[in-house]
Design an enzyme around this catalytic site. Sequence first.
Site, PDB file in Angstrom:
ATOM      1  N   GLU A  64       0.829  -1.211   0.000  1.00 42.67           N
ATOM      2  CA  GLU A  64       0.000   0.000   0.000  1.00 42.67           C
ATOM      3  C   GLU A  64       0.857   1.252   0.000  1.00 42.67           C
ATOM      4  O   GLU A  64       1.849   1.345   0.733  1.00 42.67           O
ATOM      5  CB  GLU A  64      -0.904  -0.005   1.243  1.00 42.67           C
ATOM      6  N   ASP A  67       3.163   2.250  -4.925  1.00 40.56           N
ATOM      7  CA  ASP A  67       3.194   2.259  -6.388  1.00 40.56           C
ATOM      8  C   ASP A  67       3.672   3.592  -6.939  1.00 40.56           C
ATOM      9  O   ASP A  67       4.432   3.635  -7.907  1.00 40.56           O
ATOM     10  CB  ASP A  67       1.838   1.863  -6.987  1.00 40.56           C
ATOM     11  N   GLY A 166     -11.877   2.107  -0.981  1.00 39.22           N
ATOM     12  CA  GLY A 166     -10.567   1.492  -1.149  1.00 39.22           C
ATOM     13  C   GLY A 166     -10.555   0.323  -2.106  1.00 39.22           C
ATOM     14  O   GLY A 166      -9.583  -0.426  -2.163  1.00 39.22           O
ATOM     15  N   ASP A 213      -4.052   0.544  -9.515  1.00 39.94           N
ATOM     16  CA  ASP A 213      -5.478   0.289  -9.747  1.00 39.94           C
ATOM     17  C   ASP A 213      -5.762   0.011 -11.218  1.00 39.94           C
ATOM     18  O   ASP A 213      -6.511  -0.902 -11.566  1.00 39.94           O
ATOM     19  CB  ASP A 213      -6.315   1.492  -9.284  1.00 39.94           C
TER      20      ASP A 213
END
Length: 492
Positions: A64, A67, A166, A213
């Site tokens: 988390e 990225d 989320g 994502d």
Amino acid sequence: MTANGNGTGDILGPGIEIVAQQKLQPDAKMYGRMQRLGAFFKEQFGAEPDFFVRVPGRVNIIGEHVDYCGYSVLPMAVTQSIVLAVGSNPTELHQLQLRNLDQANFQNFQCDLKSLSVELPLPGGPAWYKYFMCGVRGIEEHLGRKKFSPIGMRIAVDGNVPLAAGLSSSSAMVSSAVLATAHVQGMKLDRKELASISAKCEQYIGTHSGGMDQAIAYLGREGCAHHIEFHPQLNGTPVILPAGKCFVVANSLAQKNKAASSDYNERVVECRLATRWLARHKNLSNWQEIIRFIDLEEACGMNNETFESFIKEKLTKWVYTRADICQEWGIKEQELEAKYLTANTQHMQQFKLRQRALHVIQESGRVVKFRKICEQLALHASEEDIKQLGLLMRQSHESLRELYECSHPDVERLIAISEKQNVSARVTGAGWGGCIVAMCDSQEDAAKYINALKRDYYAQLPPHLLERHQPNDFNEVVFATFPGNGAELFVP
């Protein structure tokens, strides 16, 4: 061209896979939902849609807030998704018309594609259709104004990815718009290229996404999580999760919209400042241009352990002020604001560079360890390895709570219940509310865990939330999930 099981076409070249058209069959999982959306499309526009697009949400198992620093992540696509019914606009050739199946909560929208613009959102966050506009604008910018044809589109939208939870509802919307617009424009539907376009264009509404994502939205494959790397280029490797394990997603129902607040971008800014601070201490002449930890790691030949030690040595304060940074770099405060802060972080007075840097480097190490253990478990079972996976998830959450400060009291309540059930869980997504992801030993254990969450958390919700979610036994806010396919395109 043929389509594989996840709607991936034949390989066109080294590492290139395309989104292939699939015939919508009555036995398809999405058939009923697409039929209902198609009927809504016809009711709104008086014609049948030309094609359907499905883009999933995602749950990140581990990795988390790394990225956008260049490090890899380990998410999986979930079954919840954004679905579009798309048709041409024969009467208004340059008009984009958007309709949402949830008419009560999402207003209709129409605009002229010849004068396309997307403004940064006002306080309160962008309207739902702005996410779609980002995708259209992304394709326009990718093709260039000379190649982009403002072809009118009629779009009906149905989404069941929980909002601001989320699970990447906003990125799924942007990515669906990119895919639909690319198809209308006649582009080759290269999954990696579309993922990169989708990640870039979310910045039009002020979200400096790292790309996770969008990557899993396109690269997801049924039955596998994905180890997604961004450096030196986007690459996704399927990872088989431990046999029998079941992942549960539980929504705290505390919502935080990334584009409506500055918290997410504040963390991005702090990471970039920390990277430059450390690069300067390495006497790199281009220190001002290095904004990702992974680029600094590579430039200095550091590994995960030596990088962590370097952070502890050079970032000694728990809180840095504007004056600290300006003095260290020999700049004025105006230059700090103009060159190093973003539009919605101009208010920042203090910066927790040490904590943010330590989280990113330690979390990046946990991702690599998690993948290696999964690969070992695919070869031979080991209770000790299983325990290590759970420990990595717990460590990740502790770091997100303490070093990155992106948890929420309601999330912590879910984590506490998980601990009592001896289930490893962590906040997933940007944080500040939203969902947790938990790893259970079996589907039976997952069912028991879900019942415990319903009893100890969801049954205690305030009356207005009970009224909304209890009639469906909370099944929309807490559920077991399995790895699903990435983006798909269907023709009737």
